[in-house]
Structure formats: C-alpha cells, structure tokens
Design a protein around this motif. Sequence first.
Motif, PDB file in Angstrom:
ATOM      1  N   GLU A  18       1.924  -2.001  11.701  1.00 27.70           N
ATOM      2  CA  GLU A  18       3.098  -2.682  11.133  1.00 27.70           C
ATOM      3  C   GLU A  18       3.204  -2.411   9.638  1.00 27.70           C
ATOM      4  OE1 GLU A  18       4.697  -7.237  10.238  1.00 27.70           O
ATOM      5  OE2 GLU A  18       2.902  -6.924  11.463  1.00 27.70           O
ATOM      6  N   VAL A  19       2.094  -2.540   8.936  1.00 26.62           N
ATOM      7  CA  VAL A  19       2.089  -2.295   7.494  1.00 26.62           C
ATOM      8  C   VAL A  19       2.448  -0.842   7.207  1.00 26.62           C
ATOM      9  CG1 VAL A  19       0.673  -2.258   5.401  1.00 26.62           C
ATOM     10  CG2 VAL A  19       0.359  -4.084   7.081  1.00 26.62           C
ATOM     11  N   ARG A  20       1.797   0.061   7.922  1.00 22.28           N
ATOM     12  CA  ARG A  20       2.019   1.496   7.702  1.00 22.28           C
ATOM     13  C   ARG A  20       3.476   1.874   7.948  1.00 22.28           C
ATOM     14  NH1 ARG A  20      -2.283   4.770  10.874  1.00 22.28           N
ATOM     15  NH2 ARG A  20      -3.620   3.735   9.330  1.00 22.28           N
ATOM     16  N   THR A  21       4.044   1.326   9.002  1.00 24.91           N
ATOM     17  CA  THR A  21       5.430   1.630   9.346  1.00 24.91           C
ATOM     18  C   THR A  21       6.385   1.091   8.297  1.00 24.91           C
ATOM     19  OG1 THR A  21       4.925   1.637  11.717  1.00 24.91           O
ATOM     20  CG2 THR A  21       7.235   1.312  11.084  1.00 24.91           C
ATOM     21  N   TRP A  22       6.162  -0.154   7.872  1.00 26.78           N
ATOM     22  CA  TRP A  22       7.066  -0.753   6.875  1.00 26.78           C
ATOM     23  C   TRP A  22       7.047   0.054   5.579  1.00 26.78           C
ATOM     24  CZ3 TRP A  22       7.342  -2.659   1.992  1.00 26.78           C
ATOM     25  CH2 TRP A  22       8.468  -3.431   1.672  1.00 26.78           C
ATOM     26  N   LEU A  23       5.866   0.434   5.130  1.00 24.14           N
ATOM     27  CA  LEU A  23       5.771   1.197   3.891  1.00 24.14           C
ATOM     28  C   LEU A  23       6.451   2.560   4.029  1.00 24.14           C
ATOM     29  CD1 LEU A  23       2.089   0.336   2.896  1.00 24.14           C
ATOM     30  CD2 LEU A  23       4.146  -0.329   1.639  1.00 24.14           C
ATOM     31  N   ALA A  52      10.933  -4.937  -9.451  1.00 26.61           N
ATOM     32  CA  ALA A  52      11.949  -5.001  -8.405  1.00 26.61           C
ATOM     33  C   ALA A  52      11.352  -4.657  -7.046  1.00 26.61           C
ATOM     34  CB  ALA A  52      13.097  -4.048  -8.737  1.00 26.61           C
ATOM     35  N   TRP A  53      10.435  -3.679  -7.020  1.00 26.04           N
ATOM     36  CA  TRP A  53       9.744  -3.347  -5.769  1.00 26.04           C
ATOM     37  C   TRP A  53       8.912  -4.532  -5.289  1.00 26.04           C
ATOM     38  CZ3 TRP A  53       9.104  -0.465  -1.610  1.00 26.04           C
ATOM     39  CH2 TRP A  53       7.861  -0.431  -0.968  1.00 26.04           C
ATOM     40  N   LEU A  57       8.992  -6.596  -1.716  1.00 26.96           N
ATOM     41  CA  LEU A  57       7.840  -6.981  -0.901  1.00 26.96           C
ATOM     42  C   LEU A  57       7.894  -8.471  -0.569  1.00 26.96           C
ATOM     43  CD1 LEU A  57       4.964  -5.087  -2.767  1.00 26.96           C
ATOM     44  CD2 LEU A  57       5.818  -4.551  -0.496  1.00 26.96           C
ATOM     45  N   ALA A  58       8.215  -9.280  -1.572  1.00 33.41           N
ATOM     46  CA  ALA A  58       8.277 -10.727  -1.355  1.00 33.41           C
ATOM     47  C   ALA A  58       9.356 -11.092  -0.345  1.00 33.41           C
ATOM     48  CB  ALA A  58       8.538 -11.437  -2.685  1.00 33.41           C
ATOM     49  N   GLU A  59      10.496 -10.447  -0.422  1.00 31.41           N
ATOM     50  CA  GLU A  59      11.591 -10.740   0.501  1.00 31.41           C
ATOM     51  C   GLU A  59      11.203 -10.453   1.944  1.00 31.41           C
ATOM     52  OE1 GLU A  59      14.879  -8.419  -0.821  1.00 31.41           O
ATOM     53  OE2 GLU A  59      15.024  -9.455  -2.772  1.00 31.41           O
ATOM     54  N   HIS A  60      10.299  -9.484   2.127  1.00 28.71           N
ATOM     55  CA  HIS A  60       9.879  -9.099   3.476  1.00 28.71           C
ATOM     56  C   HIS A  60       8.531  -9.707   3.869  1.00 28.71           C
ATOM     57  CE1 HIS A  60      13.020  -6.028   4.415  1.00 28.71           C
ATOM     58  NE2 HIS A  60      13.161  -6.067   3.105  1.00 28.71           N
ATOM     59  N   GLY A  61       8.050 -10.661   3.077  1.00 24.64           N
ATOM     60  CA  GLY A  61       6.829 -11.370   3.455  1.00 24.64           C
ATOM     61  C   GLY A  61       5.535 -10.634   3.195  1.00 24.64           C
ATOM     62  N   TRP A  62       5.536  -9.715   2.208  1.00 26.75           N
ATOM     63  CA  TRP A  62       4.331  -8.947   1.931  1.00 26.75           C
ATOM     64  C   TRP A  62       3.654  -9.373   0.630  1.00 26.75           C
ATOM     65  CZ3 TRP A  62       2.562  -6.823   5.996  1.00 26.75           C
ATOM     66  CH2 TRP A  62       3.400  -6.240   6.955  1.00 26.75           C
ATOM     67  N   THR A  63       3.917 -10.571   0.147  1.00 22.19           N
ATOM     68  CA  THR A  63       3.170 -11.107  -0.980  1.00 22.19           C
ATOM     69  C   THR A  63       2.416 -12.352  -0.520  1.00 22.19           C
ATOM     70  OG1 THR A  63       5.075 -12.424  -1.719  1.00 22.19           O
ATOM     71  CG2 THR A  63       4.790 -10.243  -2.712  1.00 22.19           C
ATOM     72  N   CYS A  64       1.360 -12.702  -1.253  1.00 23.19           N
ATOM     73  CA  CYS A  64       0.606 -13.945  -0.997  1.00 23.19           C
ATOM     74  C   CYS A  64       0.124 -14.013   0.444  1.00 23.19           C
ATOM     75  CB  CYS A  64       1.467 -15.148  -1.345  1.00 23.19           C
ATOM     76  SG  CYS A  64       2.200 -15.075  -2.990  1.00 23.19           S
ATOM     77  N   LEU A  65      -0.421 -12.916   0.943  1.00 20.99           N
ATOM     78  CA  LEU A  65      -0.773 -12.811   2.361  1.00 20.99           C
ATOM     79  C   LEU A  65      -1.830 -13.818   2.789  1.00 20.99           C
ATOM     80  CD1 LEU A  65      -0.856  -8.919   2.699  1.00 20.99           C
ATOM     81  CD2 LEU A  65       1.042 -10.487   3.137  1.00 20.99           C
ATOM     82  N   THR A 127       7.782 -15.286  -5.208  1.00 17.29           N
ATOM     83  CA  THR A 127       9.005 -14.478  -5.270  1.00 17.29           C
ATOM     84  C   THR A 127       9.044 -13.549  -6.484  1.00 17.29           C
ATOM     85  OG1 THR A 127      10.162 -16.260  -6.446  1.00 17.29           O
ATOM     86  CG2 THR A 127      10.348 -16.221  -4.033  1.00 17.29           C
ATOM     87  N   VAL A 128       8.000 -13.567  -7.311  1.00 16.72           N
ATOM     88  CA  VAL A 128       7.885 -12.720  -8.499  1.00 16.72           C
ATOM     89  C   VAL A 128       8.970 -13.051  -9.529  1.00 16.72           C
ATOM     90  CG1 VAL A 128       7.228 -10.381  -9.206  1.00 16.72           C
ATOM     91  CG2 VAL A 128       7.239 -10.937  -6.794  1.00 16.72           C
ATOM     92  N   ASP A 129       9.444 -14.285  -9.526  1.00 18.28           N
ATOM     93  CA  ASP A 129      10.451 -14.714 -10.498  1.00 18.28           C
ATOM     94  C   ASP A 129       9.826 -15.159 -11.813  1.00 18.28           C
ATOM     95  OD1 ASP A 129      12.915 -14.283  -9.127  1.00 18.28           O
ATOM     96  OD2 ASP A 129      12.435 -15.968  -7.820  1.00 18.28           O
ATOM     97  N   GLU A 130       8.538 -15.527 -11.788  1.00 11.43           N
ATOM     98  CA  GLU A 130       7.821 -15.851 -13.019  1.00 11.43           C
ATOM     99  C   GLU A 130       6.496 -15.100 -13.017  1.00 11.43           C
ATOM    100  OE1 GLU A 130       9.256 -20.279 -14.434  1.00 11.43           O
ATOM    101  OE2 GLU A 130       7.657 -20.168 -12.935  1.00 11.43           O
ATOM    102  N   LEU A 131       6.207 -14.461 -14.147  1.00  9.20           N
ATOM    103  CA  LEU A 131       4.979 -13.688 -14.285  1.00  9.20           C
ATOM    104  C   LEU A 131       4.005 -14.422 -15.202  1.00  9.20           C
ATOM    105  CD1 LEU A 131       6.444 -10.083 -14.648  1.00  9.20           C
ATOM    106  CD2 LEU A 131       5.573 -11.202 -12.587  1.00  9.20           C
TER     107      LEU A 131
END
Length: 392
Positions: A18-23, A52-53, A57-65, A127-131
């Motif tokens: 799944e990860v490989r395909t999404w990337l 932005a990238w 990732l965050a929009e597709h659920g690939w952050t904070c796993l 969501t990477v809105d604050e760093l």
Amino acid sequence: MLGRLPHVSAADDTFREEVRTWLAEHLVGEWAELRGVGSTGDGETAYEERRAWNKLLAEHGWTCLGWPEEHGGRNLSLAQQAIFHEEYARADAPEGVNHLGEQLLGPTLIAFGTDEQKARFLPTIRTVDELWCQGYSEPGAGSDLAAVSTKAVLDGDEWVIDGQKVWTSWAQKSDWIFVLARTEPGSSRHQGLSFLLVPLDQEGVDVRPIKQITGGHEFNEVFFTGARTAADLVVGEPGDGWKVAMALLGFERGVSVLGQQVGFERELNDLIDLARSNGALGDPVLRDRLAAQSAEFEVMRVNAIRSLTAATPGADNVAKLVWATWHRRLGELAMDVRGKSSLTTQSAEYDLDRWQNLYLFSRADTIYGGSDEVQKNILAERVLGLPKEPRP
C-alpha cells in the motif's frame, strides 16, 4: 528489508505494498521534481514545496502514523511504522519539514500534555499547519543540557522568558518553539527546569541565522528578551522539565531512524557506483575502505533494529555513536573517491555538489544530538556503573 523487523505478518506485507503503491502514484508530475531533495546538508532547498508535499501526506493519512487514533494518528504497529519509513526512503521521497513536531513534540504532548494542550496543538502538527523547533542547547549548555540558564518567571497569567538558545534547527521557518528553561530561582542542574511552549512571532524573540560551511543556515540562534507565553503552556508540572525533556529525547530515536538507515544505504551504494564509474574502485586501498564501510553498515542496521525492539540499556547511545561515526567517515571516503575534483565547486559560485555537502555537513554528526563524548559518558556511568567524570 532492513535487518529483521519484529512480527512482520501478511498484513504488514500488504501494508508495505500500500505504501509503495501510494508513493509511486503520487511522486509524479511536480512532486517528482522533489525526489531526493532536502538530503544531508541540503535542507533549505525547495522548503515550501516540501512543506506542501508534507501537507499532501497529511491529507492522505500518512503523518503521525504511531499516534493514537483519538489524536488523529493511525496507531500503527512498530513494524508498520518502520515499513513506511523504509519505503519512503527507498522511493527517494523528499526530506520532511515536520520532524520536530510530529516525531518529538507530538508524542511528548500525548504523554505529558493537558487535554487543552493536546486539543490546541496536535491537530495543527498533524496537518503541518504549524511548525516547531527545539529550544534546548545554549552557548554554555550544549550537550550538557542540565546546565541551561535561560530563565522564565511567572508574571500573572504569563511566563516571561529571558536567555539564549543556539543551534536551533529551522527556527526561521517555525511558528513555535518548545523551550527548556529554569523556573525556580537558585536551582541547579536537573532541578527547577520547566518545559514551555512559546510562540516565536512576538517582539521578545529574535532569530538570527548561523551560516554553515555548506553555505546554508538551517541552524539559528534564538534570543529571548522578555518573551511571553501563557502560564498554562507548561508541559507537565513546573519544575518537572527535565523528565519531560528526557522523554522527548527518547522519542527522537524512534522508528524514523530506520528510514535514516535506508538513506545511508542509498548514499553508500551510489558512492560505490561512482567509484566504479570513475575508476576509484581499482585502487586497492579505496576498495578495501568501501568494503569495510559496507560491512560496518550491515552491523549498524542490525543494531538499529535492536535499539527499537529490545529493552537494552544504552542501546540508543550505542546507535548514535555508531551511525554518527560511520556517516562522517562516509563523507571523508566520498571525497577520496572523488579525488582532486572534490576540491573545486561546480561554478564560480559556492555551488557544492551532493558529495561535498555530505562531507561538510557530516562533520557535525558526532556533535549534534548529543556529542560522542557525552554518549560515552552516559554508557560508562549509567550503564556500566563506572565512577562519574569529575565536574568543575
């Protein structure tokens, strides 16, 4: 696969695909231009594009796993988190910009923060809105973190902060900084410290760049002169900052280290390819050094797995010593493989190539994140029980 990950199941293999395909499906078009960007010594390149990238990732659920689902994460197993970092590195995906928030502060807030702090900060980290950046090291307290002198005094419903932090990565891009400050007058060493969350966009904060030998300046000095933050933005109890700070450093050496190892492997293989193409592999001394570097890498990645899967005292410290020294020597070896051309830039400007960046930036590997000397002292005193080093 990197070493032998724990409890790899059929579901884990499905997740890997799944990860490989999404990337593969998303690192195309404009995003394909970001492949490999932000590697060693090149962290300022395309920073906003990489952010932005990260948002994608965050929009597709690939952050904070690894975060609990209640805080916006996916609560993935150690094996699956490691798989993600492996595949991310193998896809040559761009270096992220949210490591300090996602991998360090987020887990710390989940463990020690109040409900209000979690509700305020965790969503914007995800969501990477604050760093975020880290306010630990000081001119007189680098690896000796217990010697911090930055002070914070409670003034009504606010903390007032005065002092200086240094080597603060990405302070110039960040919205917030977590600060270890001394809040109990007369206290010393580990006592009387507090872990504060401080907004950077205020009159009392001055961020000054430190230009590095690579030409970049991801490191900064941060000066606090009457800077303020709300009284309830202390994580844990006032005076418990050392415990919170040490817990955060434990999170720092989490599963993302496996992605780091894959990145190291890619650098090593590319260097071997370079040596083969330019004839350096025909030099018996360089060939032996490349072979030794390869053998040591295999030991290093097995130790990386051990440090994550076994409750071995000092494993994290050994891992830091091993990878820092190995990576610094890889930079030195790259210069020798390049030969005389390693001494000149690509143009009249200070235009460093990949291997020159690696060599120069990796000189700091044995210093940042806890110097080699500090790691050895920790192993000697806390793991082996040897007498403590005399302090002035």
